[in-house]
Enzyme design. Structure first.
Site: not given
Ligand code: HEM
Ligand code: CU
Lengths: 351, 626
Positions: B80, B109, B144, B172-173, B255, B257, B259, B270, B304-305, B330, B333, B452
């Site tokens: 996720h 282009d 992640w 790619s990026s 970090h 990333e 931004y 904007s 800070h992480h 920030t 802005k 978490r």
């Molecule tokens: C339906 C929308 C979303 C729900 C319900 C949701 C829910 C969650 C939950 C519950 C976790 C924690 C999992 C854990 O720590 O056990 C999580 C982790 C995370 N989510 Fe979401 N999320 C959603 C959308 C997004 C979006 C849009 C992004 C990024 C743009 C995102 C990025 C992340 C990231 C980076 C983590 C951390 C994963 C990790 O701990 O390695 N999520 N999410």
């Protein structure tokens, strides 16, 4: 866009904002054993004292900025497509102002933060201080009491429950044998990572007797969620009694069959002081005073005969376990029912 | 165009020429089509990442949840996070860089059209490669940020796939970033000085710098991880090595990333605020420079992480202070955005609603971010749901709201059809409510001590109620996303025709037809001012009030017709090509080969990529067609 629509939007925004804040406020009322908002020890209190004013400053800023946003949305909603607003491109004075004000505010928050950072990093000294080494394992905690020497050499080692005296500083050296874990007892102090090959420092003090819940806070794979722990704070005299009890070796089991089992299977990982050990290797918790602890299996299961019997029968039915590269974890050893019964009876006697 | 044929048929294949159908997309080098493919693919991954999130939330709806096993849960939260960051937010940003940035610059282009196609195919290949691991039930499961030594020691193929997949996505990026940097530096229309560039283009520019410098750091770390896992090296993996090194490398990338994830959305917002406020952006140069400042300061806050890692009080102090001070640009802005609204004439169209939602939610994420810099209390916060709340307020409340604002704003330009306003409003309100229901409770849960990345939580910890609320919220979000898809389907046939300039826009993309012709501009526009198009439509009187320019007078003003009309005779666009696709196909094949230790397969993949690149190098960019 009509005024009615704008008003409807406005009301929605306010509802959303108030909901968010309402949620926050309700939070403080609840009782939870790991609540960071209800600290008990001085270290956690110090952190909390820092957080509270910052939280309220943030609330004020939240209302000011969101308020300005919502007010602007309402006040300057379009009334007619012929609106011809003044074309303002910027304002240097304002820019300087809203750069400096946050900077000053942050500097004001920064000063006590830095002072506290150094404060909590300071080691406690004196004869009263208790020194414990905390070692993270997948997925349980080991504690080595550095001030308590055993008659047979080495220090006292226990697992899962950290027993400490009240009113005395406890100096913890936190490390790990496999992957990174993080030692955390929210009511007493913030967390500190347990990293293989590194000794980290954290201190705590509990001024009231009690049971303080905690858990591993750095993801450490399969049973991370089950890597829990407890700190049990007792008055100093009780603590000394406890130490005396723990130093004593385990009694011989009446049943020879059990010794056999221990030698062949359990001692691969566990130690039973006075009887045998896996050559000093601590892959699993020291069992010498197993029944003196209220919980086992990474403080996940209550210590009682039923749980123990189920655990010995098949541990991974109670707690997800997997073969680990660092060493095998506990598995199903095909013990017969009579073996299990005998082991349970013996282990439950190890107060 | 030259009449002499410079083209030699040096490639083994005839150049592809399909203008419609699958092959026209597979071989396209048109930045607009590539942008659309980025967008559609990212949306597919958004649905996948969303389904993963819903499963996570179902598991956590009640204490001791039984919906998922620990192993499944760990794969799902890892995928996720990876999906949302690398396969949704980054590529959605890339979709807009691709589609809008060249047009906003007045270009036909990007600088390297085939390289652009390669970026897309490599992204798709990387995404498919990552997701293929689900078929063997061994998706990455180390989180992640893949902390060592766990990421080295985890059994199965998951973390090998993680390292290889992110390396492919990084390729790619990186090439995309080089491409966009070159485009912005070299391909601006006459008169488009740097300080006349739209803020979105500026933020794109900053993001590409961040990518170019940050990704190599990650790539090096990923190769080390890969070597530790496959070759038995010991960079991070045992007690003689230093697992903290991984964290430094990861967050030195990680970090910047964040931004990379948020600046595109800030750029989009904007653009939108001035259009729907009928006012220029307040403090354009300040908004631009604060974006640049964030880009620079973003390199000085990575630890800070790592406050709980035990770096010592001096390091923690340094990173606490740098973290506090990055809040200043920030905040600046945010104040400038509010300044833009102030005194304006605000229209609450869907793009504007999402932009306002972005600001409102981002403020919350920003404030909780400042509380993380209170280090002694961050020892409590880190690795709890309080952090999860924070990064969802900035990534979802920020980036995703901002990107949806961009989707609603530019949709009519891209498709020629307007999305339905009523459905759009419904989408917005459902998403705003669902979002807050889902993530506001995480603040509470985190402060109450919920860690978490835990697949279960026990009863009697005070976690039950808010977790249930959060799960309900997640399904409201899902409903809002369905509403969006409904809007897309509904307006595909019956949508209102947009015309060139449906919003009364300010920037060059609104001067050309919707959807734009392949060559964008029949005649390259000449730019005279910031918000050039606006100044063709309106002038300011002495009091700074807005006066529309009568249609006829535009000619008299001397620049109104530029960019319009003209004729497209003789515009030669770069030719389509198979080669970027072929070069990219090899990459996941190499990945599978290494993962399963089938080195012959890796060699096959390498040969395919190399052959694609070789043939690409030999073929001319524009082939004379007869
Ligand atoms: C339906 C929308 C979303 C729900 C319900 C949701 C829910 C969650 C939950 C519950 C976790 C924690 C999992 C854990 O720590 O056990 C999580 C982790 C995370 N989510 Fe979401 N999320 C959603 C959308 C997004 C979006 C849009 C992004 C990024 C743009 C995102 C990025 C992340 C990231 C980076 C983590 C951390 C994963 C990790 O701990 O390695 N999520 N999410
Ligand atoms: Cu752990």
């Amino acid at each position: 866009m009509t005024g009615r629509n704008a008003r409807r939007n406005l009301r929605g925004v306010w509802t959303a904002l108030l909901t968010v804040l309402g949620l926050f406020l309700v939070a403080c009322a609840k009782n939870a054993p790991q609540d960071t908002l209800a600290p008990v020890g001085p270290v956690a209190e110090q952190a909390d004292n820092l957080f509270r004013p910052v939280f309220w400053i943030a609330v004020v800023i939240f209302f000011l900025v969101e308020g300005a946003l919502v007010y602007a949305m309402w006040r300057f909603r379009r009334r007619s497509d012929a609106d011809a607003p003044k074309q303002v491109h910027g304002n240097t004075r304002l820019e300087i102002l809203w750069t400096i004000i946050p900077a000053v505010l942050l500097a004001a928050i920064g000063v006590p933060t830095v002072i506290t950072i150094f404060d909590v990093a300071e080691k406690p000294v004196g004869a009263n201080v208790v020194h414990v080494k905390v070692i993270g394992h997948q997925w349980w905690w080991e504690y080595e009491y550095l001030d308590v020497e055993l008659p047979g050499g080495g220090n006292l080692k226990t697992a899962n429950e950290l027993v400490i005296p009240t009113g005395r500083w406890v100096d913890l050296t936190v490390t790990s044998v496999d992957v990174i874990h993080s030692f955390w007892v929210p009511k007493l102090a913030g967390k500190q990572d347990a990293i293989p090959g590194k000794d980290n420092f954290i201190k705590l003090r509990a001024d009231q007797p009690g049971v303080y819940e905690g858990q591993c806070a750095e993801y450490c794979a399969l049973s991370h969620a089950n890597m829990r722990l407890r700190v049990i704070a007792q008055p100093s005299a009780d603590f000394d009694n406890w130490v005396r009890g723990q130093v004593a070796p385990a009694p011989q089991p009446a049943d020879a069959q059990i010794v056999d089992r221990f030698l062949n299977t359990c001692f691969q990982c566990h130690t039973l002081r006075g009887i045998g050990s896996g050559g000093g290797a601590t892959t699993g918790p020291d069992l010498t005073h197993f029944a003196s602890r209220s919980m086992f299996a990474g403080s996940m299961l209550e210590t009682n005969a039923r749980n123990l019997a189920a655990w010995l029968d098949n541990p991974s039915s109670l707690k997800p376990l997997a073969d680990l590269p660092a060493g095998p974890t506990m598995r199903d050893y095909d013990l017969s029912q009579s073996e299990i019964d005998a082991l349970v009876a013996y282990l439950m006697s190890l107060e | 165009m030259t009449t002499a044929s410079v083209a030699q048929r040096s490639s083994a294949f005839a150049r592809p020429t399909a203008k419609t159908g699958v092959w026209s997309w597979m071989t396209t080098v048109d930045h607009k089509r590539i942008g659309i493919m980025y967008g559609v693919t990212a949306m597919v991954f958004f649905v996948l990442g969303g389904v993963e999130a819903l499963l996570i939330r179902l598991q956590l709806a009640t204490p001791e949840g039984q919906v998922l096993s620990a192993d499944q849960y760990n794969q799902l939260f890892t995928m996720h996070g990876i999906t949302m960051i690398f396969l949704v937010v980054m590529p959605l940003g890339a979709a807009f860089f691709n589609y809008m940035m060249p047009i906003m610059l007045g270009a036909r282009d990007v600088a390297f059209p085939r390289l652009n196609a390669f970026s897309y195919w490599a992204f798709l290949g990387g995404g498919i490669f990552m997701y293929s691991s689900f078929f063997i039930n061994q998706a990455p499961d180390g989180g992640w940020f893949g902390y060592a030594p766990l990421s080295v020691k985890l059994p199965g193929h998951g973390m090998t796939v993680y390292a290889l997949g992110l390396i492919i996505l990084g390729i790619s990026s990186t090439v995309a970033a080089v491409n966009f940097l070159t485009t912005i530096v070299n391909m601006r229309a006459p008169g488009m000085s740097l300080m006349r560039m739209p803020v979105f283009v500026w933020m794109t520019f900053v993001v590409q710098f961040l990518l170019v410098f940050a990704l190599p750091v990650l790539t090096v770390a990923l190769f080390q991880l890969l070597f530790d896992r496959t070759l038995g090296t010991q960079f991070f993996g045992d007690s003689t090595s230093n697992p903290i090194l991984w964290q430094h490398l990861f967050w030195l990338f990680g970090h910047p990333e964040v931004y990379i994830l948020i600046l595109p959305a800030m750029g989009i917002v904007s653009e939108i605020l001035p259009v729907f406020s009928k006012k220029p952006l307040f403090g354009y140069p300040v908004v631009v420079f604060s974006g640049i400042a964030i880009g620079f300061m973003g390199w000085g806050v990575w630890a800070h992480h790592m406050f709980a890692v035990g770096l010592g009080p001096v390091a923690n102090t340094a990173f606490a202070l740098s973290t506090m001070f990055i809040a200043v640009p920030t905040g600046v802005k945010i104040f400038n955005w509010i300044g833009t609204l102030w005194g304006g004439s605000i229209r609450f169209k869907t793009p504007m609603l999402f932009s306002l939602g972005f600001i409102a939610m981002f403020i919350i994420g920003g404030l909780s971010g400042v509380t993380h810099a209170i280090v002694p209390h961050d020892y409590q916060q880190t690795d709890t749901y309080y952090i999860v709340a924070h990064f969802h307020y900035v990534l979802f409340g920020g980036a995703i709201f901002g990107l949806f604002a961009g989707i609603y704003y530019w949709w009519p330009k891209i498709t020629g059809k307007l999305l339905d306003e009523r459905v759009g409003r419904l989408h917005f309100w459902l998403m705003l409510i669902g979002f807050n229901l889902t993530f506001a409770p995480f603040h509470i849960l985190g402060l109450q001590g919920m860690a978490r990345r835990t697949y279960q939580y026990p009863k009697n910890y005070g976690f039950d109620f808010w977790n249930l609320v959060s799960t309900v919220g997640a399904f409201v979000i899902a409903l809002s996303i369905l509403t969006f898809f409904w809007n897309v389907i509904k307006t595909r046939k019956r949508g209102e025709t947009a015309g060139a300039d449906p919003w009364d826009g300010r920037t060059l993309e609104w001067t050309i037809p919707s959807p734009p012709p392949e060559y964008n501009f029949a005649e390259i526009p000449v730019v005279h001012a910031l918000d050039d198009f606006w100044h063709r439509k309106y002038v300011e009187d002495k009091e700074g009030r807005l006066v529309p320019v009568p249609a006829g007078a535009q000619e008299a003003a001397g620049h109104a017709t530029e960019g319009y009309g003209g004729d497209d005779h003789g515009i030669h666009m770069p030719s389509q090509s198979y080669m970027p696709l072929i070069a990219a196909i090899g990459l996941p094949i190499v990945g599978w080969g290494i993962t399963f230790e089938q080195y012959w397969l890796a060699i096959v993949g390498g040969v395919v990529t190399f052959a694609g690149l070789y043939a690409w190098a030999l073929e001319p960019s524009t082939e004379e067609l007869h």
